[in-house]
Write an enzyme that holds these catalytic residues in place. Structure first.
Site, PDB file in Angstrom:
ATOM      1  N   ASP A  95       0.734  -1.354   0.029  1.00 52.33           N
ATOM      2  CA  ASP A  95      -0.109   0.206  -0.284  1.00 52.33           C
ATOM      3  C   ASP A  95       1.062   1.040   0.352  1.00 52.33           C
ATOM      4  O   ASP A  95       0.950   2.361  -0.720  1.00 52.33           O
ATOM      5  CB  ASP A  95      -0.527   0.457   1.476  1.00 52.33           C
ATOM      6  CG  ASP A  95      -0.195  -0.621   3.003  1.00 52.33           C
ATOM      7  OD1 ASP A  95       0.833  -0.079   2.470  1.00 52.33           O
ATOM      8  OD2 ASP A  95      -0.789  -0.139   3.322  1.00 52.33           O
ATOM      9  N   ASP A  98       7.474   3.779   3.643  1.00 49.13           N
ATOM     10  CA  ASP A  98       7.448   4.520   4.477  1.00 49.13           C
ATOM     11  C   ASP A  98       8.760   5.432   5.243  1.00 49.13           C
ATOM     12  O   ASP A  98       9.602   5.219   4.043  1.00 49.13           O
ATOM     13  CB  ASP A  98       6.975   4.694   5.427  1.00 49.13           C
ATOM     14  CG  ASP A  98       6.302   5.267   6.819  1.00 49.13           C
ATOM     15  OD1 ASP A  98       6.866   6.720   6.748  1.00 49.13           O
ATOM     16  OD2 ASP A  98       6.726   4.837   7.928  1.00 49.13           O
ATOM     17  N   THR A  99       9.195   4.148   5.233  1.00 52.21           N
ATOM     18  CA  THR A  99      11.314   3.959   5.515  1.00 52.21           C
ATOM     19  C   THR A  99      11.789   2.845   4.836  1.00 52.21           C
ATOM     20  O   THR A  99      12.605   3.571   4.291  1.00 52.21           O
ATOM     21  CB  THR A  99      11.081   3.627   6.905  1.00 52.21           C
ATOM     22  OG1 THR A  99      11.072   1.920   7.879  1.00 52.21           O
ATOM     23  CG2 THR A  99      10.666   3.963   8.175  1.00 52.21           C
ATOM     24  N   GLY A 100      11.100   2.471   4.411  1.00 49.32           N
ATOM     25  CA  GLY A 100      11.423   1.165   2.946  1.00 49.32           C
ATOM     26  C   GLY A 100      11.469  -0.057   3.385  1.00 49.32           C
ATOM     27  O   GLY A 100      12.371  -0.339   2.653  1.00 49.32           O
ATOM     28  N   THR A 102      10.455  -2.890   4.625  1.00 47.56           N
ATOM     29  CA  THR A 102       9.120  -3.813   4.565  1.00 47.56           C
ATOM     30  C   THR A 102       9.849  -4.263   2.987  1.00 47.56           C
ATOM     31  O   THR A 102       9.407  -4.924   3.065  1.00 47.56           O
ATOM     32  CB  THR A 102       7.865  -3.402   4.531  1.00 47.56           C
ATOM     33  OG1 THR A 102       7.531  -2.999   6.412  1.00 47.56           O
ATOM     34  CG2 THR A 102       6.757  -4.235   3.862  1.00 47.56           C
ATOM     35  N   LEU A 103       9.630  -2.793   2.131  1.00 46.13           N
ATOM     36  CA  LEU A 103       9.417  -3.340   0.411  1.00 46.13           C
ATOM     37  C   LEU A 103      11.006  -3.885   0.447  1.00 46.13           C
ATOM     38  O   LEU A 103      11.271  -5.049  -0.642  1.00 46.13           O
ATOM     39  CB  LEU A 103       9.299  -2.660  -0.221  1.00 46.13           C
ATOM     40  CG  LEU A 103       7.826  -2.550  -1.049  1.00 46.13           C
ATOM     41  CD1 LEU A 103       7.343  -1.481  -1.246  1.00 46.13           C
ATOM     42  CD2 LEU A 103       7.751  -3.782  -1.631  1.00 46.13           C
ATOM     43  N   LYS A 126       5.739   7.677   0.588  1.00 41.02           N
ATOM     44  CA  LYS A 126       6.189   8.400   1.571  1.00 41.02           C
ATOM     45  C   LYS A 126       7.807   9.332   2.058  1.00 41.02           C
ATOM     46  O   LYS A 126       8.890   8.793   2.592  1.00 41.02           O
ATOM     47  CB  LYS A 126       5.685   8.986   3.102  1.00 41.02           C
ATOM     48  CG  LYS A 126       4.827   8.856   3.445  1.00 41.02           C
ATOM     49  CD  LYS A 126       4.310   9.123   4.442  1.00 41.02           C
ATOM     50  CE  LYS A 126       3.346   7.415   5.322  1.00 41.02           C
ATOM     51  NZ  LYS A 126       2.962   8.282   6.895  1.00 41.02           N
ATOM     52  N   ASP A 154      -4.540   1.608   7.209  1.00 40.31           N
ATOM     53  CA  ASP A 154      -5.180   1.473   8.869  1.00 40.31           C
ATOM     54  C   ASP A 154      -4.459   2.313  10.037  1.00 40.31           C
ATOM     55  O   ASP A 154      -3.162   2.584   9.672  1.00 40.31           O
ATOM     56  CB  ASP A 154      -5.006   0.251   8.769  1.00 40.31           C
ATOM     57  CG  ASP A 154      -3.805  -0.039   9.753  1.00 40.31           C
ATOM     58  OD1 ASP A 154      -2.891  -0.341   9.392  1.00 40.31           O
ATOM     59  OD2 ASP A 154      -4.038  -1.106  11.063  1.00 40.31           O
ATOM     60  N   ARG A 160      -9.414   1.106   6.736  1.00 34.78           N
ATOM     61  CA  ARG A 160      -8.962   0.662   6.210  1.00 34.78           C
ATOM     62  C   ARG A 160      -9.973   0.302   4.314  1.00 34.78           C
ATOM     63  O   ARG A 160      -9.645   0.753   3.968  1.00 34.78           O
ATOM     64  CB  ARG A 160      -8.541  -1.358   5.434  1.00 34.78           C
ATOM     65  CG  ARG A 160      -7.492  -1.486   7.142  1.00 34.78           C
ATOM     66  CD  ARG A 160      -6.756  -3.330   7.017  1.00 34.78           C
ATOM     67  NE  ARG A 160      -5.909  -3.527   7.684  1.00 34.78           N
ATOM     68  CZ  ARG A 160      -4.697  -3.248   8.214  1.00 34.78           C
ATOM     69  NH1 ARG A 160      -4.269  -2.605   7.208  1.00 34.78           N
ATOM     70  NH2 ARG A 160      -3.916  -3.925   8.873  1.00 34.78           N
TER      71      ARG A 160
HETATM   72  P1  IMP Z   1       8.051   0.565   6.194  1.00 34.70           P
HETATM   73  O1  IMP Z   1       8.328  -1.126   5.854  1.00 34.70           O
HETATM   74  O2  IMP Z   1       8.359   1.731   6.775  1.00 34.70           O
HETATM   75  O3  IMP Z   1       8.583   0.837   4.548  1.00 34.70           O
HETATM   76  O4  IMP Z   1       6.758   0.687   6.385  1.00 34.70           O
HETATM   77  C1  IMP Z   1       5.850   0.042   5.735  1.00 34.70           C
HETATM   78  C2  IMP Z   1       4.873  -0.143   6.268  1.00 34.70           C
HETATM   79  O5  IMP Z   1       3.945   0.608   6.918  1.00 34.70           O
HETATM   80  C3  IMP Z   1       2.823   0.094   5.248  1.00 34.70           C
HETATM   81  O6  IMP Z   1       2.679  -1.168   4.443  1.00 34.70           O
HETATM   82  C4  IMP Z   1       2.335   0.290   6.232  1.00 34.70           C
HETATM   83  O7  IMP Z   1       1.306  -1.054   6.093  1.00 34.70           O
HETATM   84  C5  IMP Z   1       2.451   0.732   6.986  1.00 34.70           C
HETATM   85  N1  IMP Z   1       2.447   2.384   6.992  1.00 34.70           N
HETATM   86  C6  IMP Z   1       3.208   3.260   6.625  1.00 34.70           C
HETATM   87  N2  IMP Z   1       3.132   4.598   6.297  1.00 34.70           N
HETATM   88  C7  IMP Z   1       1.899   4.439   6.843  1.00 34.70           C
HETATM   89  C8  IMP Z   1       0.260   5.878   7.044  1.00 34.70           C
HETATM   90  O8  IMP Z   1       0.224   6.331   6.368  1.00 34.70           O
HETATM   91  N3  IMP Z   1      -0.223   4.236   7.605  1.00 34.70           N
HETATM   92  C9  IMP Z   1      -0.937   3.626   7.360  1.00 34.70           C
HETATM   93  N4  IMP Z   1      -0.253   2.323   7.741  1.00 34.70           N
HETATM   94  C10 IMP Z   1       1.382   3.256   6.981  1.00 34.70           C
HETATM   95 MG    MG Z   2       2.205  -2.896   5.269  1.00 35.58          MG
END
Ligand code: IMP
Ligand code: MG
Length: 169
Positions: A95, A98-100, A102-103, A126, A154, A160
């Protein structure tokens, strides 16, 4: 407050579907959807793929426990079977980036399984929040550093189902 209305979501998903269909023409990619958040976007995008006989896999990943800041350590629930990915063209869908972490983590793992190609696609990005060097191959919209909900996203498991993307004021 709405920041991306339903019609804009639909329009962008349609555009992404066209682009991805052209890029994967003649291939049979495996679409790996990260749940729970990526379900809505993943399914909508799959329906916009034209003449692409895609396979589907899902894996549950969580990096937010209940708040609005990433734990910094995405947890993978369930297992990915290496045989489902080895030698295949993989498109991973989430979806939001954010920090990157997860992907990046999932992409690295799928690459280690010996996938033929691995690309990533997130509906939202973001970039201001990035903590690791990661860029998706396809993104829907870039947004500012605000916490958003709806279209799969969420807040503590809620919102969601909203058909638009909104920010929590
Ligand atoms: P990352 O690993 O920090 O890139 O986080 C990605 C995951 O964080 C996404 O798959 C979302 O589940 C969750 N996430 C990040 N930003 C948001 C937000 O603004 N709203 C809801 N979930 C978020
Ligand atoms: Mg997620």
């Amino acid at each position: 407050m709405q920041i991306i209305p339903e019609e804009k979501i639909r329009q962008r998903v349609r555009e992404l579907g066209k682009k991805i269909s052209a890029d994967y023409a003649g291939k049979q990619p495996t679409i790996l959807i990260l749940t729970n958040g990526g379900i809505f976007f993943g399914v909508d995008l799959l329906r916009e793929l034209k003449n692409i006989p895609a396979r589907i896999e899902c894996v549950r990943v969580s990096s937010y426990k209940s708040g609005t800041r990433s734990s910094g350590n995405p947890e993978i629930f369930g297992t990915l079977e290496p045989d489902d990915f080895a030698g295949r063209d993989i498109l991973i869908i989430d979806d939001i980036i954010d920090t990157g972490r997860t992907l990046k983590r999932i992409r690295d793992q799928v690459e280690n399984f010996g996938a033929k190609s691995v690309r990533t696609c997130a509906f939202l990005d973001k970039p201001a929040r990035r903590e690791v060097n990661f860029y998706a191959d396809y993104t829907g919209y870039e947004i500012d550093d605000v916490f958003v909900v709806g279209y799969g996203l969420d807040y503590a498991g809620n919102f969601r189902e909203l058909p638009f993307v909104g920010k929590i004021c």
